[in-house]
Design a protein around this motif. Structure first.
Motif, mmCIF file in Angstrom:
data_model
loop_
_atom_site.group_PDB
_atom_site.id
_atom_site.type_symbol
_atom_site.label_atom_id
_atom_site.label_comp_id
_atom_site.label_asym_id
_atom_site.label_seq_id
_atom_site.Cartn_x
_atom_site.Cartn_y
_atom_site.Cartn_z
ATOM 1 N N GLY B 57 -0.791 -0.467 -5.246
ATOM 2 C CA GLY B 57 -1.306 -1.832 -5.192
ATOM 3 C C GLY B 57 -1.493 -2.433 -6.565
ATOM 4 N N LEU B 58 -0.665 -2.043 -7.525
ATOM 5 C CA LEU B 58 -0.803 -2.530 -8.900
ATOM 6 C C LEU B 58 0.292 -3.512 -9.275
ATOM 7 N N GLY B 78 -1.937 -3.924 1.967
ATOM 8 C CA GLY B 78 -2.833 -4.944 2.511
ATOM 9 C C GLY B 78 -4.298 -4.568 2.453
ATOM 10 N N ARG B 79 -4.613 -3.401 1.888
ATOM 11 C CA ARG B 79 -6.032 -3.035 1.765
ATOM 12 C C ARG B 79 -6.679 -3.820 0.630
ATOM 13 N N SER B 80 -8.012 -3.951 0.699
ATOM 14 C CA SER B 80 -8.711 -4.732 -0.322
ATOM 15 C C SER B 80 -8.676 -3.989 -1.659
ATOM 16 N N VAL B 87 -8.903 4.768 -4.066
ATOM 17 C CA VAL B 87 -7.700 5.601 -3.914
ATOM 18 C C VAL B 87 -7.089 5.896 -5.281
ATOM 19 N N ARG B 88 -7.031 4.835 -6.123
ATOM 20 C CA ARG B 88 -6.409 4.979 -7.439
ATOM 21 C C ARG B 88 -7.153 5.987 -8.297
ATOM 22 N N GLY B 89 -6.404 6.908 -8.862
ATOM 23 C CA GLY B 89 -7.002 7.886 -9.764
ATOM 24 C C GLY B 89 -7.698 9.003 -9.020
#
Lengths: 327, 267
Positions: B57-58, B78-80, B87-89
């Motif tokens: 999502g980046l 589509g997640r906020s 999730v990231r990292g």
């Protein structure tokens, strides 16, 4: 690091000596004869000679310069008058000691500079930051258009317009009179508000544009993308990975601008009739009062040179890349 | 729960440009299993990095996505921003191409590892610092107790990439996305980094999405390969099959373009 600091301070001494020499040559050797100026209209050659004797103008140039320098550090004699250190001579116009003229007026200039700096830093950095975050929106466009306009308006125009509107027409502010803070803090604040604002507008606009472009550059840095990919919170990303890198270069420019202002805000002080170093410079130039011109120039050079060193030292503290290579 | 870690189906990424929207990734589907490595190969502009950024999502502002990206069965598209941050990292982390510009020059590597660990796991500064030292040790940075307080510019290129890998693995993610991690390094250092990645994968069981334009690198690390060209998936299969028996013309062209030591020199 200690060696670096000592080296820089050595450089400061050399630069200040050079500035002293040049100012001395320009104002005492290339200007009209001081003795004639002091003597006035009803004057005889004898009287001019005796004034030259008192001022030491008959001696060789180097001796005169040495006397001038010695006066600053150890004081000197003008005929029978003893001028205690730091001696910058006496005004040709008022016979007042130049050093006491400076000490009386410096607080006004410092007040003007500090207040303006607070205003322009707040307005410039916050405005630029918001513009960068809201890049391309109507807020960004109008703020940047305003900033361009602000940079383009000359100080004296803005000062006169503000005075006319706020003091004469609306009468919400008193005419600036530079009262002491202790006497009447409210009047003090109201008095300085216009000079601060006038002086700050140009800088604030420049700083807003600068902050905006620095922040936008940082947002496209790879490490900013890394910070996002690490899942850090928005606030932490902004503070650590956008603001710190974007604002560090601004400290350099701020240091230099602020140091320059300590030497007096010539136009602003003159327009508002504030008795600071800037107004003193303007008056002394108008009347060719050489000792005062000389002192004002030296003072400004002193602040700029010192400001430069402080900024460099600060930068080594703020940017680790500079820190490690310099030690 | 399926045994697939990451399932990407019909992923399409559209970027706004001056001349209207352009599809930079078109209907890409692939899977990455646990302890598995998928290589995505293609020339610059083939959409391989956009595919990786879409998973996290980046993507650049204004980008639109369609299709499905599921991690352990959970949809990510589509997640906020808030959901994606966790999730990231944490579950998916990423290593980028240029380690010098990917690390922030203003902070010590220790702080940069620790801030990520504390964001996802909490705990004291001291504990996070200890985690950073252990992470550096795992990627074989000598004297990690001292090096943890050094700044990125004080490391060599290969060490910087080790630092990036240490950071990426400090929260034990289930998927590691490596976007051209060896491209900016010279060949001997490249080999060391690839070896390190393979070693770490075998001990942690992390799934890996490895993106590169370098077929030699892909053949040494990936079990399965996805070949991309101008946003289109061209060929997808096991590394063995793609390299020894390419079905698509473009793959054959790519393979032919690799200089071989036994090639005859044109006279």
């Amino acid at each position: 690091m200690t060696r670096y600091v000592l080296g820089r301070l050595g450089g400061v001494v050399v630069i200040l000596l050079a500035v002293c020499l040049f100012t001395y040559l320009i104002f005492f050797k290339l200007s009209p004869d001081p003795a004639v100026m002091i003597c006035g209209k009803t004057c005889t050659p004898d009287r001019i000679n005796s004034i030259r004797d008192v001022l030491g103008l008959n001696q060789p140039l180097l001796t005169q310069f040495w006397e001038f320098l010695r006066g600053i550090f150890a004081g000197r004699e003008y005929g029978s008058v003893h001028c205690p250190a730091p001696c910058l001579g006496y005004s040709f116009q008022t016979n007042e000691s130049v050093w006491s003229m400076i000490t009386a007026r410096l607080p006004v200039s410092v007040t003007v500079a500090v207040g303006a700096a607070v205003l322009w830093l707040l307005a410039g950095v916050v405005g630029g930051l918001v513009s960068a975050i809201k890049q391309g929106t109507w807020w960004d466009r109008s703020a940047m258009a305003l900033a361009l306009g602000g940079v383009s308006v000359p100080n004296y125009v803005l000062a006169l317009v503000l005075q006319y509107v706020l003091v004469v027409k609306l009468q919400v502010l008193p005419f600036p009179s530079a009262p002491a803070f202790g006497d009447d803090p409210v009047l003090w604040f109201e008095s300085y508000l216009m000079p601060w604002a006038v002086l700050a507008v140009g800088y604030a606009c420049l700083y807003a544009r600068l902050t905006r472009s620095n922040v936008i550059d940082t947002l496209s840095e790879n490490y900013f993308r890394t910070a996002r990919a690490k899942g850090l919170s928005g606030a932490l990303i902004m503070r650590r990975h956008a603001l710190r890198p974007a604002l560090t270069p601004i400290t350099t420019i701020f240091g230099m601008d602020f140091a320059g202002l300590l030497g007096g805000a010539l136009i602003t002080e003159t327009v508002f009739g504030l008795n600071g170093i800037g107004k003193m410079a303007a008056d002394s130039i108008a009347k060719n009062d050489q000792p005062v011109i000389m002192a004002v120039t030296l003072l400004a050079a002193f602040f700029v040179v010192i400001g430069n060193v402080v900024v460099d030292l600060l930068y080594t503290a703020l940017d680790p890349r500079v820190r490690v290579t310099s030690s | 729960m399926s045994d697939q870690l990451l399932v990407v189906e019909d992923l399409t990424v559209t970027l706004p440009t001056g001349r209207g929207p352009v599809e930079v990734v078109k209907n890409v589907s692939f899977t990455v299993g646990r302890d598995d490595t998928l290589g995505i190969v293609g020339e610059s502009g083939s959409g391989k990095s956009m595919t990786a950024l879409a998973v996290l999502g980046l993507l650049p502002r204004g980008a639109r996505t369609s299709g499905s990206v599921r991690l352990d069965g959970t949809e990510l598209l589509g997640r906020s921003e808030r959901d994606l941050r966790s999730v990231r990292g944490n579950a998916i982390s990423m290593v980028f191409q240029d380690p010098l510009s990917s690390l922030n020059p203003y902070y010590t590597v220790g702080l940069q590892i620790a801030e990520m660990y504390r964001t996802h796991r909490g705990g004291s500064r001291r504990a996070a610092r200890q985690v950073a030292i252990e992470a550096l040790e795992r990627v074989r940075i000598p004297d990690p107790g001292r090096r943890v307080d050094h700044y990125p510019h004080q490391f060599s290129g290969g060490q910087r990439q080790r630092v990036m890998i240490a950071m990426a693995l400090c929260c034990s993610p289930s998927l590691l996305i490596a976007d051209e991690p060896t491209t900016a390094l010279d060949v001997t250092v490249q080999a060391q980094i690839l070896e390190l990645l393979a070693d770490l994968q075998s001990t942690t069981g992390t799934g890996m999405l490895f993106i590169t334009h370098d077929l030699a690198v892909i053949s040494s690390i990936a079990r399965r390969v996805l070949v991309m060209r101008s946003g289109d998936p061209v060929e997808y299969g096991s590394a063995e099959q793609v390299f020894s028996n390419p079905r698509h013309e473009y793959t054959r062209m790519l393979l032919d373009a690799v200089p071989r030591i036994d090639d005859e020199v044109a006279s």
